[in-house]
Scaffold this motif. Sequence first.
Motif, PDB file in Angstrom:
ATOM      1  N   VAL A 280       3.604   4.408  -1.321  1.00 44.92           N
ATOM      2  CA  VAL A 280       3.773   5.676  -1.466  1.00 44.92           C
ATOM      3  C   VAL A 280       4.213   5.887  -2.870  1.00 44.92           C
ATOM      4  CG1 VAL A 280       3.923   6.247   0.821  1.00 44.92           C
ATOM      5  CG2 VAL A 280       5.977   5.852  -0.626  1.00 44.92           C
ATOM      6  N   ASP A 281       4.106   7.189  -3.579  1.00 44.06           N
ATOM      7  CA  ASP A 281       4.569   7.458  -4.884  1.00 44.06           C
ATOM      8  C   ASP A 281       5.747   8.239  -4.710  1.00 44.06           C
ATOM      9  OD1 ASP A 281       3.183   9.453  -4.459  1.00 44.06           O
ATOM     10  OD2 ASP A 281       2.033   9.126  -5.896  1.00 44.06           O
ATOM     11  N   VAL A 282       6.330   8.624  -3.845  1.00 46.35           N
ATOM     12  CA  VAL A 282       7.476   9.445  -3.486  1.00 46.35           C
ATOM     13  C   VAL A 282       8.646   8.653  -3.354  1.00 46.35           C
ATOM     14  CG1 VAL A 282       6.174  11.325  -2.365  1.00 46.35           C
ATOM     15  CG2 VAL A 282       7.464   9.825  -1.136  1.00 46.35           C
TER      16      VAL A 282
ATOM     17  N   ARG B 210       7.743   1.523   0.432  1.00 49.78           N
ATOM     18  CA  ARG B 210       7.773   1.957  -1.031  1.00 49.78           C
ATOM     19  C   ARG B 210       6.631   1.446  -1.712  1.00 49.78           C
ATOM     20  NH1 ARG B 210      11.199   0.209  -5.358  1.00 49.78           N
ATOM     21  NH2 ARG B 210      11.877   1.895  -6.631  1.00 49.78           N
ATOM     22  N   ASP B 211       5.829   0.323  -1.490  1.00 50.96           N
ATOM     23  CA  ASP B 211       4.808  -0.213  -2.084  1.00 50.96           C
ATOM     24  C   ASP B 211       3.545   0.710  -1.963  1.00 50.96           C
ATOM     25  OD1 ASP B 211       6.203  -2.287  -3.352  1.00 50.96           O
ATOM     26  OD2 ASP B 211       5.494  -3.609  -1.741  1.00 50.96           O
TER      27      ASP B 211
ATOM     28  N   GLU C  86       2.774   7.274   5.074  1.00 44.29           N
ATOM     29  CA  GLU C  86       1.586   7.904   4.521  1.00 44.29           C
ATOM     30  C   GLU C  86       1.304   9.301   5.140  1.00 44.29           C
ATOM     31  OE1 GLU C  86      -0.299   4.156   3.015  1.00 44.29           O
ATOM     32  OE2 GLU C  86      -1.061   4.531   4.726  1.00 44.29           O
TER      33      GLU C  86
ATOM     34  N   ARG D  26      12.512   6.474  -8.613  1.00 41.93           N
ATOM     35  CA  ARG D  26      11.859   7.594  -8.487  1.00 41.93           C
ATOM     36  C   ARG D  26      12.937   8.535  -8.258  1.00 41.93           C
ATOM     37  NH1 ARG D  26       7.570   5.177  -4.141  1.00 41.93           N
ATOM     38  NH2 ARG D  26       6.862   3.424  -5.573  1.00 41.93           N
TER      39      ARG D  26
ATOM     40  N   ASP E  64      14.857   4.019  -3.882  1.00 44.11           N
ATOM     41  CA  ASP E  64      15.081   4.975  -4.927  1.00 44.11           C
ATOM     42  C   ASP E  64      16.467   5.382  -4.788  1.00 44.11           C
ATOM     43  OD1 ASP E  64      12.485   4.853  -6.472  1.00 44.11           O
ATOM     44  OD2 ASP E  64      11.976   5.094  -4.191  1.00 44.11           O
TER      45      ASP E  64
END
Length: 251
Positions: A107-109, A104-105, A74, A33, A129
């Motif tokens: 969240v999406d940032v 990392r699993d 979160e 990401r 990332d």
Amino acid sequence: MDESDGLAPAVQSILDAAREREPAGGRVSVSPRLLPDALAAAEADGRAPTIAEVKPTSPTTEGEREDDPVALAEQMVAGGAAALSVLTEPEHFGGSPANLREIRDAVDVPVLRKDFLLREAQLDAVEADVVLLIARFLGDDLEPMLDAARERGFQALVEVHDRTELDRAVEAGADVIGVNNRDLAKLEVDLSTFEDVAPHVPEDVTLIAESGVSTPADVRRMRAAGADGLLVGSAIMDGDVTENTRTLVNA
Ligand SMILES: O=C(O)c1ccccc1NCC(=O)[C@H](O)[C@H](O)COP(=O)(O)O
């Protein structure tokens, strides 16, 4: 050059431990990401682009935060963090590669792996990332480590503390550079470090102000000096993580 010269004893101890760590397992391959995109999206959304750090403890922190690291992460995202930094150093910061994997699993940032990496094999401990590469500790190995990180798909945040290290980072091809306000020789924090180095950073580099950012005024000061993003640990970890993050991103 001896990368250990003049380091604070706690930092020397961190480095000694890092030299011993050898992860088992194969080479990782990451679809990252993108950190610059996440920082720009936060900015476009009216949030100060903040990388919030899951940092259970440190040599300059009293005690250890025992909360579930995934819950903390979160809460940081709920507070508006554009990206996360996760300590994976176990002995001095209470982190682990497993913490990072679970975060990392969840969240999406973008997630930065915060550790003291000295050898190529250490890059393979966990997918992230972005990885941190510290110019002072890597010396002449900075460029090969940057290449090795990119071959695996990682973006690299190259950390510097002064003009000499900045020049080495730019020469090595770094395109994301962090200026650490914490002096690893004395562990003192001084925000003018960023202000002194930032004017010399090439325009096309994504520039991060690291350490010592505690208040909305500090955020504004680092932004005014040219920071594209802010890496904040202690001030977010101390108390209500969502609220602390929100206060800084709304600076
Ligand atoms: O944070 C420490 O005590 C520390 C001590 C020795 C070496 C490195 C250390 N910190 C690493 C970091 O880069 C910070 O965790 C990060 O920049 C956030 O800093 P802060 O917001 O001041 O917690």
